[in-house]
Write a protein that holds these residues in place. Structure first.
Motif, PDB file in Angstrom:
ATOM      1  N   GLN A   1      -7.372  -5.369  21.707  1.00 33.93           N
ATOM      2  CA  GLN A   1      -6.246  -4.458  21.924  1.00 33.93           C
ATOM      3  C   GLN A   1      -4.948  -5.253  21.939  1.00 33.93           C
ATOM      4  N   LYS A   2      -3.917  -4.649  21.360  1.00 38.74           N
ATOM      5  CA  LYS A   2      -2.593  -5.259  21.344  1.00 38.74           C
ATOM      6  C   LYS A   2      -1.817  -4.764  22.564  1.00 38.74           C
ATOM      7  N   ASP A   3      -1.226  -5.684  23.302  1.00 42.52           N
ATOM      8  CA  ASP A   3      -0.497  -5.323  24.508  1.00 42.52           C
ATOM      9  C   ASP A   3       0.685  -4.417  24.164  1.00 42.52           C
ATOM     10  N   GLY A   4       1.076  -3.602  25.127  1.00 37.08           N
ATOM     11  CA  GLY A   4       2.212  -2.706  24.942  1.00 37.08           C
ATOM     12  C   GLY A   4       1.780  -1.261  25.066  1.00 37.08           C
ATOM     13  N   GLU A   5       2.751  -0.386  25.051  1.00 32.63           N
ATOM     14  CA  GLU A   5       2.493   1.043  25.183  1.00 32.63           C
ATOM     15  C   GLU A   5       2.513   1.688  23.813  1.00 32.63           C
ATOM     16  N   ARG A   6       1.456   2.429  23.512  1.00 30.74           N
ATOM     17  CA  ARG A   6       1.346   3.051  22.197  1.00 30.74           C
ATOM     18  C   ARG A   6       2.240   4.281  22.129  1.00 30.74           C
ATOM     19  N   THR A   7       3.108   4.323  21.124  1.00 34.49           N
ATOM     20  CA  THR A   7       4.010   5.460  20.952  1.00 34.49           C
ATOM     21  C   THR A   7       3.327   6.559  20.148  1.00 34.49           C
ATOM     22  N   PRO A   8       3.682   7.821  20.430  1.00 34.61           N
ATOM     23  CA  PRO A   8       3.095   8.917  19.652  1.00 34.61           C
ATOM     24  C   PRO A   8       3.518   8.828  18.191  1.00 34.61           C
ATOM     25  N   ASN A   9       2.685   9.342  17.319  1.00 39.04           N
ATOM     26  CA  ASN A   9       3.009   9.330  15.892  1.00 39.04           C
ATOM     27  C   ASN A   9       4.028  10.412  15.582  1.00 39.04           C
ATOM     28  N   ALA A  10       5.136   9.992  14.982  1.00 39.47           N
ATOM     29  CA  ALA A  10       6.164  10.938  14.557  1.00 39.47           C
ATOM     30  C   ALA A  10       5.916  11.301  13.098  1.00 39.47           C
ATOM     31  N   LEU A  11       5.755  12.584  12.837  1.00 43.48           N
ATOM     32  CA  LEU A  11       5.498  13.036  11.470  1.00 43.48           C
ATOM     33  C   LEU A  11       6.809  13.158  10.705  1.00 43.48           C
ATOM     34  N   GLU A  12       6.793  12.687   9.463  1.00 44.76           N
ATOM     35  CA  GLU A  12       7.936  12.890   8.597  1.00 44.76           C
ATOM     36  C   GLU A  12       8.020  14.369   8.237  1.00 44.76           C
ATOM     37  N   SER A  13       9.228  14.850   8.044  1.00 45.19           N
ATOM     38  CA  SER A  13       9.401  16.228   7.628  1.00 45.19           C
ATOM     39  C   SER A  13       8.769  16.448   6.264  1.00 45.19           C
ATOM     40  N   ALA A  14       7.989  17.502   6.160  1.00 47.98           N
ATOM     41  CA  ALA A  14       7.344  17.790   4.879  1.00 47.98           C
ATOM     42  C   ALA A  14       8.344  18.317   3.861  1.00 47.98           C
ATOM     43  N   GLY A  15       9.539  18.718   4.335  1.00 45.46           N
ATOM     44  CA  GLY A  15      10.527  19.244   3.418  1.00 45.46           C
ATOM     45  C   GLY A  15      10.387  20.745   3.252  1.00 45.46           C
ATOM     46  N   LYS A  16      11.254  21.290   2.443  1.00 42.25           N
ATOM     47  CA  LYS A  16      11.236  22.727   2.219  1.00 42.25           C
ATOM     48  C   LYS A  16      10.153  23.100   1.208  1.00 42.25           C
ATOM     49  N   PRO A  17       9.563  24.268   1.376  1.00 42.06           N
ATOM     50  CA  PRO A  17       8.564  24.710   0.397  1.00 42.06           C
ATOM     51  C   PRO A  17       9.186  24.819  -0.987  1.00 42.06           C
ATOM     52  N   SER A  18       8.482  24.304  -1.967  1.00 37.92           N
ATOM     53  CA  SER A  18       8.954  24.416  -3.341  1.00 37.92           C
ATOM     54  C   SER A  18       8.145  25.502  -4.039  1.00 37.92           C
ATOM     55  N   LYS A  19       8.716  26.061  -5.062  1.00 42.66           N
ATOM     56  CA  LYS A  19       8.031  27.121  -5.796  1.00 42.66           C
ATOM     57  C   LYS A  19       6.886  26.510  -6.584  1.00 42.66           C
ATOM     58  N   LEU A  20       5.693  27.011  -6.348  1.00 40.31           N
ATOM     59  CA  LEU A  20       4.510  26.491  -7.028  1.00 40.31           C
ATOM     60  C   LEU A  20       4.265  27.268  -8.306  1.00 40.31           C
ATOM     61  N   PRO A  21       3.626  26.627  -9.291  1.00 36.92           N
ATOM     62  CA  PRO A  21       3.269  27.349 -10.516  1.00 36.92           C
ATOM     63  C   PRO A  21       2.400  28.556 -10.188  1.00 36.92           C
ATOM     64  N   GLN A  22       2.581  29.632 -10.929  1.00 33.00           N
ATOM     65  CA  GLN A  22       1.885  30.880 -10.635  1.00 33.00           C
ATOM     66  C   GLN A  22       0.369  30.708 -10.693  1.00 33.00           C
ATOM     67  N   GLU A  23      -0.125  29.904 -11.659  1.00 27.72           N
ATOM     68  CA  GLU A  23      -1.573  29.733 -11.784  1.00 27.72           C
ATOM     69  C   GLU A  23      -2.170  29.034 -10.567  1.00 27.72           C
ATOM     70  N   LEU A  24      -1.412  28.135  -9.947  1.00 30.35           N
ATOM     71  CA  LEU A  24      -1.882  27.491  -8.722  1.00 30.35           C
ATOM     72  C   LEU A  24      -1.840  28.482  -7.558  1.00 30.35           C
ATOM     73  N   THR A  25      -0.759  29.229  -7.465  1.00 29.28           N
ATOM     74  CA  THR A  25      -0.643  30.240  -6.408  1.00 29.28           C
ATOM     75  C   THR A  25      -1.770  31.254  -6.502  1.00 29.28           C
TER      76      THR A  25
END
Length: 458
Positions: A300-324
């Motif tokens: 174990q590495k000494d120190g206090e483990r910080t919570p994982n900060a998630l990067e913003s996924a960004g705004k939803p983009s328009k998906l191709p109709q065939e995928l939708t």
């Protein structure tokens, strides 16, 4: 077996009066094992449906089993469904010991062919991130296949040295596993062909490599994080010696106790005149357990483990109709803000990983499929991630149905009325409720879409 005399002398130093018992183990049968994929099936359910007659539990791994060759588990459809991984029993120990929790960032630094990475990924339960790395680019192909068969979507498969990873992932990981390249003495009993290689290139060469890898890994682990170092060798230079070196040069690390099982032997600090409590390490010997040789150290590495900060996924983009249109039949949660389209290929990126430009990688995230001429072709990997109930049109056949084997061989099969949820279109083909791959149903005939590179040999 004709063992090198210098090796026998080294084992005498390690084992003392137990040496004759160790040498006798070379005449005993070798053990084979499988490890259940608990991200797909519980141990209890596996025991209920298992067709194998000779299974018995591996005592140090809650989802590990011994089997005998008469069971032939690699020829059963459940193997192709990713319900288990074939693994030597003592090799199950490192990933079992490393305490991985869902949502963590985990690195398997020397991951190919994937025995340990698949277990780490199963522990994550599709949450967080698993980076499976191997310095050999050619070995990452088998690694990726094993991760995809296991149905693991939250992966990044890379082929880099630790110092290159440090530029992207400095103090990033909660957990790191290092199953280090080693001289392989613990596998001599099982793989005698390794002895000539040991005579050409022994512990001295590998210990230098191991210490470099450990130094690099220290920079990748976040404060408070945990790291598991393991080898499949008996060498004091590669085991206690590497740990003594590492702890001497990294005072921010300390050893943790490893949960004990019958037959586990402690590390031996006296072999290298170490002042560190290396007895907290574990040695596995084939005359003490039903398995081969291994060494484990939990740090174990000494120190206090910080919570994982998630990067913003960004705004939803328009998906191709065939995928939708295809995703309308999928009930598995799919965060469309994490979908990336590269040329015609569609990927679902893991949480917190927006890209990996500059890294040499084989896969980032889940390869969902490909956009082709106004249609979407789902991938084999996508099928393996899904559960039966997460797709609207399913063909579920028992393992005893001869069509299952024909499907796995890539053949077209006939489907009777009532055997499919829908009468036409894409079908998720399952065996006893567990997905195998895709097919396209047209007037009672299933066109086989099982990935050609995974097909069962005739």
């Amino acid at each position: 077996m004709n063992l090198p005399q210098i090796f026998v002398e080294q084992m005498k130093e390690i084992l003392g009066p137990e040496l004759p018992e160790y040498l006798e183990s070379y005449e005993k049968p070798k053990f084979t094992g499988l490890r259940v994929n608990t991200s797909k099936i519980s141990v209890e359910e596996f025991e209920r449906i298992s067709p194998f007659k000779t299974l018995r539990r591996v005592p140090w791994t809650p989802n590990g089993y011994y089997y005998t060759e008469e069971d032939a588990p690699t020829k059963h459809p459940y193997y192709y469904a990713g319900l288990y991984y074939i693994q030597e029993p003592s090799a199950m120990t490192p990933a079992s010991v490393l305490p991985v929790e869902p949502g963590e960032r985990v690195l398997d630094l020397c991951a190919a062919p994937g025995g340990k990475a698949t277990e780490l990924g199963a522990k994550l339960r599709h949450e967080g991130l698993l980076v499976a790395n191997d310095a050999s680019a050619s070995r990452t192909k088998a690694l990726l296949k094993n991760l995809e068969v296991f149905g693991l979507p939250n992966i990044l498969v890379t082929s880099e040295m630790g110092d290159k990873l440090d530029r992207y992932f400095h103090e990033y990981f909660d957990k790191i596993l290092i199953d280090a390249p080693c001289s392989g003495e613990g596998m001599f009993r099982k793989q005698a062909h390794m002895i000539p290689a040991w005579e050409r290139q022994g512990p001295e060469v590998f210990s230098k490599m191991q210490r470099e890898i450990l130094d690099q890994a220290a920079n990748l682990l976040k404060p408070g994080g945990t790291m598991l170092y393991s080898t499949c060798t008996f060498s004091k230079l590669e085991n206690e010696g590497s740990m003594d070196y590492f702890l001497s040069n990294h005072p921010e690390f300390h050893l943790l106790d490893i949960p004990q099982s019958e037959g586990f032997a402690p590390g031996q600090p006296e072999l290298v005149d170490s002042t560190f409590p290396l007895e907290k390490c574990v040695r596995l010997f084939p005359h003490k357990i039903d398995g081969e040789g291994h060494f484990l150290a939990l740090l174990q590495k000494d120190g206090e483990r910080t919570p994982n900060a998630l990067e913003s996924a960004g705004k939803p983009s328009k998906l191709p109709q065939e995928l939708t249109d295809f995703l309308k039949d999928v009930s598995m949660p799919v965060d469309t803000t994490r979908i990336q389209i590269k040329d015609t290929k569609v990927f679902l990126m893991p949480e917190g990983l927006s890209g990996c430009k500059g890294l040499r990688f084989l896969r980032s995230g889940l390869y969902m499929g490909e956009l082709l001429k106004k249609r979407f072709e789902p991938s084999q990997a996508f099928a393996m991630v899904l559960k039966k109930e997460e797709y609207a049109s399913v063909i579920d056949l028992p393992a005893t149905d001869e069509r299952i084997i024909r499907y796995l061989k890539g053949e077209t099969i006939e489907i009777e009325d009532g055997e499919s949820t829908k009468d036409a279109g894409w079908q998720l083909v399952c065996v006893d409720g567990y997905p195998l791959g895709w097919g396209k149903l047209i007037r009672g005939t299933l066109r086989n879409k099982y990935f050609s590179g995974w097909r069962m040999n005739a």
